[in-house]
Design an enzyme around this catalytic site. Structure first.
Site, PDB file in Angstrom:
ATOM      1  N   ASP A 281      40.691  48.666  39.886  1.00 34.49           N
ATOM      2  CA  ASP A 281      39.108  48.780  39.365  1.00 34.49           C
ATOM      3  C   ASP A 281      39.154  49.843  38.371  1.00 34.49           C
ATOM      4  OD1 ASP A 281      38.926  46.501  41.355  1.00 34.49           O
ATOM      5  OD2 ASP A 281      38.750  48.114  42.731  1.00 34.49           O
TER       6      ASP A 281
ATOM      7  N   GLU B  74      31.386  39.833  40.188  1.00 32.99           N
ATOM      8  CA  GLU B  74      31.678  41.232  40.547  1.00 32.99           C
ATOM      9  C   GLU B  74      31.842  41.983  39.434  1.00 32.99           C
ATOM     10  OE1 GLU B  74      34.461  40.818  44.032  1.00 32.99           O
ATOM     11  OE2 GLU B  74      35.952  40.855  42.752  1.00 32.99           O
TER      12      GLU B  74
HETATM   13  C1  6LW Z   1      36.307  45.410  43.920  1.00 36.98           C
HETATM   14  C2  6LW Z   1      35.976  44.040  43.236  1.00 36.98           C
HETATM   15  C3  6LW Z   1      37.473  43.789  43.001  1.00 36.98           C
HETATM   16  O1  6LW Z   1      35.308  45.991  44.538  1.00 36.98           O
HETATM   17  O2  6LW Z   1      37.953  44.042  44.243  1.00 36.98           O
HETATM   18  O3  6LW Z   1      39.066  43.361  41.501  1.00 36.98           O
HETATM   19  C4  6LW Z   1      37.311  44.956  44.958  1.00 36.98           C
HETATM   20  N1  6LW Z   1      37.828  43.352  42.001  1.00 36.98           N
HETATM   21  O4  6LW Z   1      35.453  44.311  41.955  1.00 36.98           O
HETATM   22  C5  6LW Z   1      38.223  45.941  45.736  1.00 36.98           C
HETATM   23  O5  6LW Z   1      39.030  46.566  44.750  1.00 36.98           O
END
Ligand code: 6LW
Length: 501
Positions: free
Chosen positions: A14, A174
């Site tokens: 991340d 996300e």
């Molecule tokens: C993070 C989300 C994700 O919050 O994995 O790869 C989660 N993306 O955005 C945990 O790293």
């Protein structure tokens, strides 16, 4: 020049990036590990050095008995008018907060909480306003990106939280970040989940609160269509945009290096990758060359490709100041003593199998091919080295003291199964020199005794992988001790070589 991905190797997921006074900085997720949020610097976007962590005090981050892959999720790092800001989610209590500092090499502030739900919080500074963006759900319960305006001094919301984009249709929308370029606001996000279907998508609007129009050719970046022997790089997603030293824009994002062609797996965690983007005349951007990320990517600037000295590890430089050493959850400081070239650990009754803070100090495994050697002596019931994915998945090689006897023991722990593979008797006066050699498929365990190397057994990397263990982390090499009477053990002559081949 061709740069080699990953640019930051091992469990550093991340990534979020900013630039201040000509230097780039990256922050990553850290989950149950402390200090939290590893922080790196680079002058060229290619050679990265860890400079510390952002959350270094228990008043900033509570990790007491948090589940593995709980704790600190996905940070966003920003620089604005002389201050660095870092916003994160503590997933265990579902709270979003930020900290700030005017000296990124020093301490960060106490947390300031923002009353907006959702993970992957992001801050966007624009024309005197500050926007707080996260993932979440709209009134109907559909996934979306949420946003409000905040007062950066207090964290108080200045507007209602509203949905601003519902993504391109992939699951797990996300990782939102907003950028202002020319007339447009760009909202970049991740979809597909942080696994083999992961991708980066984006949308744009002339207004920061939308409506946002998705890029027609989303996903702009993904390796999800590459399988078999086409690519060992998978999971590309969760990215952040930055202007490179050459004036072009680049995405830093996460991905992982898979092992095995059919039913692949990865055990080194999610790592940091770099990819150039290209602006089109119509104001949209695409990934340069192709919408996938390769191990070797062409960039239009020169930099330092040297990686080895970043990841090899010894006790030669001071252990107490090397920022790569990391503890588990809310560790007890008094159980660790750092000497010039040695380390002493005081065992407690907390074991590596507990969702707690065993006496453990570790460094992330950054390459498949590694060779570890460490000398151990002392009184603890159990003192050794562990290749540790989480409390349910770890391989331990340790010096054991039982009823005045001294053994080196190899034990593996996979899910509900725990098994001692080998016991090797030592004479009382002998120290144990433990060695572990790893490659892509396995760890091989040895004891060096009376100048001879004795093979004790092997264990497969597969059973420490994310596909087996679940969760968001990667393997650590940890030094640890367990003792019900709080006895100490000593670790010396550590040497951990990590090589790409
Ligand atoms: C993070 C989300 C994700 O919050 O994995 O790869 C989660 N993306 O955005 C945990 O790293």
């Amino acid at each position: 020049m061709k740069i080699q991905n990953p640019i930051i190797r091992g469990f550093y997921p991340d990534p979020s990036i900013c630039k201040a006074n000509g230097i780039y900085y990256i922050a990553c997720s850290s989950f149950q590990y402390f200090p939290a949020v590893p922080l790196f610097e680079s002058t060229d976007l290619i050679y990265w050095k860890q400079i510390g962590h952002c959350l270094t005090r228990k008043s900033q981050v509570q990790l007491h008995e948090v589940p593995n892959s709980g704790g600190i999720f996905a940070p966003t790092l920003r620089y604005y008018e002389g201050f660095f800001y870092l916003v994160v989610n503590n997933n265990t209590d579902s709270k979003n907060f930020y900290v700030f500092t005017d000296n990124i090499y020093g301490e960060w502030s106490e947390p300031i909480f923002v009353e907006q739900k959702g993970i992957d919080p992001s801050l966007f500074f624009d024309e005197g306003n500050v926007y707080f963006t996260s993932n979440g759900e709209d009134e109907k319960g559909n996934p979306c990106i949420l946003q409000c305006k905040i007062d950066i001094k207090t964290g108080k919301k200045l507007t209602k939280t509203v949905p601003i984009w519902s993504g391109s249709g992939g699951r797990y929308l996300e990782s939102p970040h907003i950028y202002h370029k020319g007339d447009w606001y760009y909202l970049m996000a991740a979809e597909g989940g942080t696994e083999y279907g992961h991708m980066i998508t984006y949308a744009r609007s002339k207004n920061v609160f939308g409506p946002y129009e998705g890029y027609q050719k989303n996903p702009v970046l993904t390796n999800r269509n590459l399988g078999g022997n086409q690519s060992c790089i998978q999971g590309i997603g969760h990215g952040d945009l930055i202007e490179g030293p050459d004036g072009n824009d680049y995405i830093v994002c996460l991905g992982f290096r898979q092992s095995s062609m059919w039913q692949p797996y990865h055990h080194l965690g999610r790592e940091v990758f770099l990819k150039q983007i290209e602006w089109q005349a119509d104001g949209w951007f695409s990934a340069k060359g192709s919408s996938t990320v390769c191990e070797w990517e062409e960039v239009a600037f020169d930099g330092n490709l040297q990686k080895e000295d970043q990841y090899d590890l010894t006790f030669d430089s001071s252990i107490s100041t090397n920022p790569r050493w990391t503890y588990l959850r809310d560790y007890k400081k008094e159980n660790y003593r750092f000497w010039e070239k040695e380390l002493s650990l005081c065992g407690t009754e907390v074991t590596l199998n507990d969702r707690d803070s065993p006496t453990f100090i570790g460094v992330r495994q950054s390459e498949f091919f590694t060779h570890l050697s460490v000398e151990i002596n002392g009184e603890a019931m159990e003192a050794g080295v562990t290749f540790y994915m989480d409390e349910d998945h770890h391989y331990d090689l340790f010096l054991s003291r039982e009823n005045k006897e001294k053994w080196v023991i190899l034990r593996i722990h996979i899910g509900d199964a725990e098994q001692i593979i080998m016991r090797f008797a030592l004479e009382q006066e002998e120290n144990a020199i433990l060695e572990v050699i790893s490659d892509k498929e396995k760890y091989q365990f040895y004891v060096r005794y009376k100048k001879k190397l004795h093979y004790l057994g092997k264990a497969r990397t597969k059973y420490l992988s994310s596909e087996v263990a679940g969760g968001f982390t990667g393997v650590f090499m940890g030094l640890y001790a367990v003792d019900f009477h709080n006895k100490w053990s000593n670790f010396s002559n550590l040497r951990w070589i990590q090589r790409q081949q």
